[in-house]
Design a protein around this motif. Structure first.
Motif, PDB file in Angstrom:
ATOM      1  N   TYR A   1     -26.198 -33.236 -11.186  1.00 58.93           N
ATOM      2  CA  TYR A   1     -24.994 -32.399 -11.123  1.00 58.93           C
ATOM      3  C   TYR A   1     -25.348 -30.927 -11.076  1.00 58.93           C
ATOM      4  O   TYR A   1     -24.666 -30.136 -10.448  1.00 58.93           O
ATOM      5  N   LYS A   2     -26.399 -30.589 -11.758  1.00 57.64           N
ATOM      6  CA  LYS A   2     -26.845 -29.191 -11.679  1.00 57.64           C
ATOM      7  C   LYS A   2     -27.214 -28.848 -10.229  1.00 57.64           C
ATOM      8  O   LYS A   2     -26.713 -27.875  -9.658  1.00 57.64           O
TER       9      LYS A   2
ATOM     10  N   MET B   1     -24.091 -28.868  -7.872  1.00 59.09           N
ATOM     11  CA  MET B   1     -23.197 -27.723  -8.025  1.00 59.09           C
ATOM     12  C   MET B   1     -23.873 -26.430  -7.562  1.00 59.09           C
ATOM     13  O   MET B   1     -23.234 -25.575  -6.971  1.00 59.09           O
ATOM     14  N   GLN B   2     -25.146 -26.325  -7.854  1.00 56.80           N
ATOM     15  CA  GLN B   2     -25.872 -25.127  -7.393  1.00 56.80           C
ATOM     16  C   GLN B   2     -25.838 -25.044  -5.874  1.00 56.80           C
ATOM     17  O   GLN B   2     -25.521 -24.006  -5.307  1.00 56.80           O
TER      18      GLN B   2
ATOM     19  N   TYR C   1     -23.794 -26.491  -3.822  1.00 53.45           N
ATOM     20  CA  TYR C   1     -22.422 -26.283  -3.358  1.00 53.45           C
ATOM     21  C   TYR C   1     -22.018 -24.815  -3.533  1.00 53.45           C
ATOM     22  O   TYR C   1     -21.512 -24.180  -2.591  1.00 53.45           O
ATOM     23  N   LEU C   2     -22.260 -24.285  -4.712  1.00 56.77           N
ATOM     24  CA  LEU C   2     -21.828 -22.902  -4.976  1.00 56.77           C
ATOM     25  C   LEU C   2     -22.593 -21.908  -4.111  1.00 56.77           C
ATOM     26  O   LEU C   2     -22.012 -20.953  -3.594  1.00 56.77           O
ATOM     27  N   LYS C   3     -23.900 -22.145  -3.948  1.00 54.94           N
ATOM     28  CA  LYS C   3     -24.685 -21.234  -3.109  1.00 54.94           C
ATOM     29  C   LYS C   3     -24.097 -21.171  -1.707  1.00 54.94           C
ATOM     30  O   LYS C   3     -23.943 -20.101  -1.126  1.00 54.94           O
TER      31      LYS C   3
END
Lengths: 551, 551
Positions: free
Chosen positions: A519-520, A523-524, A526-528
């Motif tokens: 998940y880290k 999400m990283q 995705y957010l990047k």
């Protein structure tokens, strides 16, 4: 497609927490899905409320053409014992030499060649390609129906046969000491105690494996076609060829053996279009994802069957290894024989409480993933449709304005006209960006979440084993009270129940560690990508602004 | 409100380029608007196609309650001569001393006290507040109907009475030299020749004027209430009190006098809710915008009537100035007497061509503005509704996931759980940002564009004057050919036609200069705010990413 309508035969008081809706006798409902299985349909009331209904409580008013595969027949053997391999040709001739794995059915995708598989993988229905190159959301059996696997953790209707499941998998035989034969040192799997609780011994020599170069091949003068993939494990760097059905076979072996480890389903089968390039590439990616997870697992990565699958290049040896794996003495319940646990006993009550929380965790996480997938699927579609069109509409409106402004050719007006034209182009290209964005972040996010759903959906079977062990132990304690079992016998039962607990907890921790890492990453990434996206929009707008500043 | 249906009486072949739709006899149409005027309605076919239809070609099937003010009666005098002021009480008593402007009707908004106004301002229908505090798109007479003002530039159906308009405004009398009296030096308005063509002499002493402190006042013991606004011109810094009806009076004087200058309409009248704070503030802003534009205009800013409006604080002087303005000797056609033009003649053909392009410019720009307004209105609503909800839905889905993840309390999991919770909050607040954004940029943009539409919609009357002059000149040239006018007479006519051309071109350039400046400002402000918006989204996402990086 005409809507299917149904009339309530009797009143039904649904359990809303279970996704059910209530209705009255004679109430008219629109049937939304009939493929949920186990006697449940999804229906919508006239009020718009939608949920599950028992199919026997209603009668259909109109029968449309079938749009979903029919639900399994009522007596469908959901929990066939896995110890009964039913591969049709499993003992067929070594005499057939045309193809070293010719003994298997060639139609990778057309039919499941084993009904036993159904007990492990409820996700193997055909699916479309489309959907922006993403897998369609898997049309799984709705897990919230009362007798399904997942529901027991969330509702009071838990009428499932956990003991029969436990018995059939050989858990009962194991816990009662009926399968207590000697385990070779090399087959032992060590569970260590850490601050977080029992864990599998970490992988000593981690490796990776690439899936690549899918290639269409055929035999029998082209009558039979299939796709082969090249697998290259990092520890050998020797390439092996595998077909989907080989993966399928491996999957089945893993499910069969590693009773306390959730094995995610393979990518879905597909009937039509399975030789199309897009589908093949997509399947390759999904197989890569699956293999990645398997070779990361501390128990599975170095298992004989896995290594056999990843390394065997020889027809004869393949067959030997295949038979060996199918006759593995430590399948299912007997797998626990291999576990070397910490030298203390478990607090059964504490473990039970811990497992209860974990059951809730799995169930909720499954629901969360489902809803995040649905929301982001929808969000993707909006990016590629309405959002794109919205920005392009704006862009075109400025382009049109600049065309009008160009009618005035005065020098004082020219730069403004250009700036507005530029702004129009910018908005159009922001529209394009919206269309191109989902494959960069939303699709991978959805894919990762879908993979997790695949894992979560296999978890109930794993947890049922532990629950069965707890139940059995309690039965034995009762028998002990009644003087029907000796203290020593019960002691042994509890020790073996502890082993099951240790295995289940070790896998639970493995799951959590993987989850935190995954998940880290997810999400990283995705957010990047989202940050990059909004920065690009910003810079498009800044370029437009600069044009006006210079106008 | 029930839909109004109509049946086609005869077949009608609409001109699609003119916004008309075709229909058959007996075809059923849904009437969408009946307030378009001049014999046209807006209707929707069963196919969803929507456009204008001639009302006499259909019969209504159902009559709903009126939802729009009825269209003007068929013989409505659209081109009443402006030289006939029809203020009911215009000559009433100086003996009434209760209020220095008591002679006017007190109901600012309830009715137009002059039918003559209709010929200048087609935009004075009541409007709602709502619409996110923005003015509703003005419900103007659809300009594309065949006989309306705007259509003549875009269609071949130009059956409008441009000459009668020209005659009624006194253009004919002017061009024929029938009003040729002496003009005082101070009344002269000088047109200069620049590289871009004829222009008004730039404002020598530009000033501003603030509209502020709207205050509800009443008289006749509270029976009559009205709102006063404080106006403070920068050149005097002396505050004067004005009511809406005073603005209305000024507007009418400006329209009446400055025949070749488009005077934008005032903010719309309003029947209900006109004492509500939001409405008052909104109207104040609109009046400020209107005044801003008027005091920027090189001809209007220093006109007597304007200065009277902005400075007069004395009851008696007000009345004097009011009567003086109403009896101004240089109204309408006679305004051209005041123009001091460059000392050369115009190339009539070239000017005609130039004006034709400008007509197209005005018509297209009006359409462009209309569509940009519509698109951005829709975009605003999407920001405040669907986009907001989309991001909040995503936010909540992550919040829910973090609640599930919080069930696992292991230290290795805690930071991830927090990061996901934070990300959920970030997405929710991005949702809020979407809701709060339109008032910062889309609304001001829409407002500026709406102001421009107001100007553009008054332009056709201005252009008709020039067209009338060209027509008249051609008539005279024909008469000259036929020997019915002397060379000298025609020479004089052409000189005066040149004056009209100079005035029209000067105003055209003024319009273009204002447009370039306004659109530059408008777009810069809009883009700056959008850039800020996307930067904020980016930084919200970056903050989320940082949480994951530290997890």
């Amino acid at each position: 497609m005409a809507a299917v309508q149904a009339r309530g035969l009797y009143q039904f008081d649904g359990d809303a927490s279970n996704g059910e809706i209530s209705f009255l006798a004679d109430e008219i409902l629109t049937i939304v899905r009939q493929d949920i299985g186990e006697g449940w349909w999804e229906a919508r009331k006239e009020t718009g409320e939608q949920g599950l209904i028992p199919e026997t409580y209603v009668e259909l008013l109109s029968i449309p053409e079938p749009q979903f595969p029919p639900p399994p027949p009522p007596n469908f053997p959901v929990d066939l014992p896995v110890q009964t391999p039913t591969y049709n040709n499993v003992n067929h001739g070594d005499g057939q030499t045309e193809d070293w794995d010719d003994e298997w059915d060639d139609d990778d995708d057309q039919s499941s060649n084993s009904t036993a598989k159904q007990s492990y993988n409820n996700n193997n229905e055909p699916q479309g390609t489309g959907n922006f190159g993403l897998s369609a959301p898997k049309r799984e059996r709705k897990q919230i129906s009362p007798t399904s696997d997942m529901s027991k953790y969330g509702t009071v209707k838990s009428s499932f046969n956990r003991f029969s499941h436990f018995v059939k998998l050989g858990g009962d035989a194991y816990i009662m000491g009926q399968v207590n034969h000697e385990v070779r040192e090399t087959d032992l799997i060590k569970i260590i105690e850490t601050n977080d609780g029992p864990e599998w011994t970490p992988l000593q020599s981690p490796y990776t494996c690439t899936v690549s170069s899918p290639k269409k091949e055929s035999k029998m003068k082209g009558l039979k076609s299939f796709i082969t993939y090249h697998l290259t494990p990092s520890f050998s760097n020797i390439q092996v060829s595998r077909r989907y059905k080989h993966f399928d076979w491996l999957h089945e072996r893993l499910v069969e053996k590693f009773i306390c480890i959730p094995i995610p389903a393979l990518p879905d089968k597909q009937i039509s279009g399975r030789y199309e390039e897009d589908f093949i590439q997509e399947r390759m990616r999904m197989l890569q994802q699956w293999i990645d997870r398997m070779v990361r697992h501390p128990v599975i990565a170095h298992s004989d069957v896995m290594l056999h699958f990843l390394t065997c290049t020889n027809d004869k040896k393949w067959k030997e290894g295949k038979r060996k794996a199918e006759k593995d003495p430590y399948l299912a319940g007997k797998f626990f024989l291999c576990l070397q646990t910490p030298p203390h006993s478990c607090d059964m009550k504490a473990v039970e409480a811990q497992m209860e929380v974990f059951c809730r965790f799995v169930m909720n996480m499954n629901e969360n993933c489902k809803s995040i997938i649905a929301i982001n699927n929808d969000f993707s579609k909006k990016h590629m449709g309405p959002f794109k069109r919205e920005f392009q509409k704006i862009g075109h409106s400025y382009k049109n304005l600049s065309t009008t402004f160009a009618l005035e050719e005065g020098a004082y007006s020219l730069q403004l006209t250009k700036a507005i034209d530029f702004m129009g182009d910018s908005y159009c290209s922001i529209g394009d960006m919206f269309e191109k964005q989902p494959p960069k972040d939303l699709f991978p996010l959805i894919e990762s979440l879908s993979e997790y759903r695949g894992i979560l959906q296999t978890y109930p079977d794993v947890l049922k084993v532990h629950e069965g062990a707890v139940g059995k132990t309690k039965d034995c304690l009762k028998l002990q009270e009644e003087g029907k079992m000796t203290d020593g016998e019960v002691q042994n039962v509890m020790q073996r129940a502890d082993t099951i607990s240790f295995g289940t907890l070790a896998e639970m921790h493995n799951f959590h560690h993987e989850r935190v890492k995954d998940y880290k990453d997810m999400m990283q990434n995705y957010l990047k990508s989202q940050i990059e996206f909004y920065k690009q929009i910003t810079s498009k707008l800044e370029a437009s602004l600069a044009m006006f500043d210079n106008a």
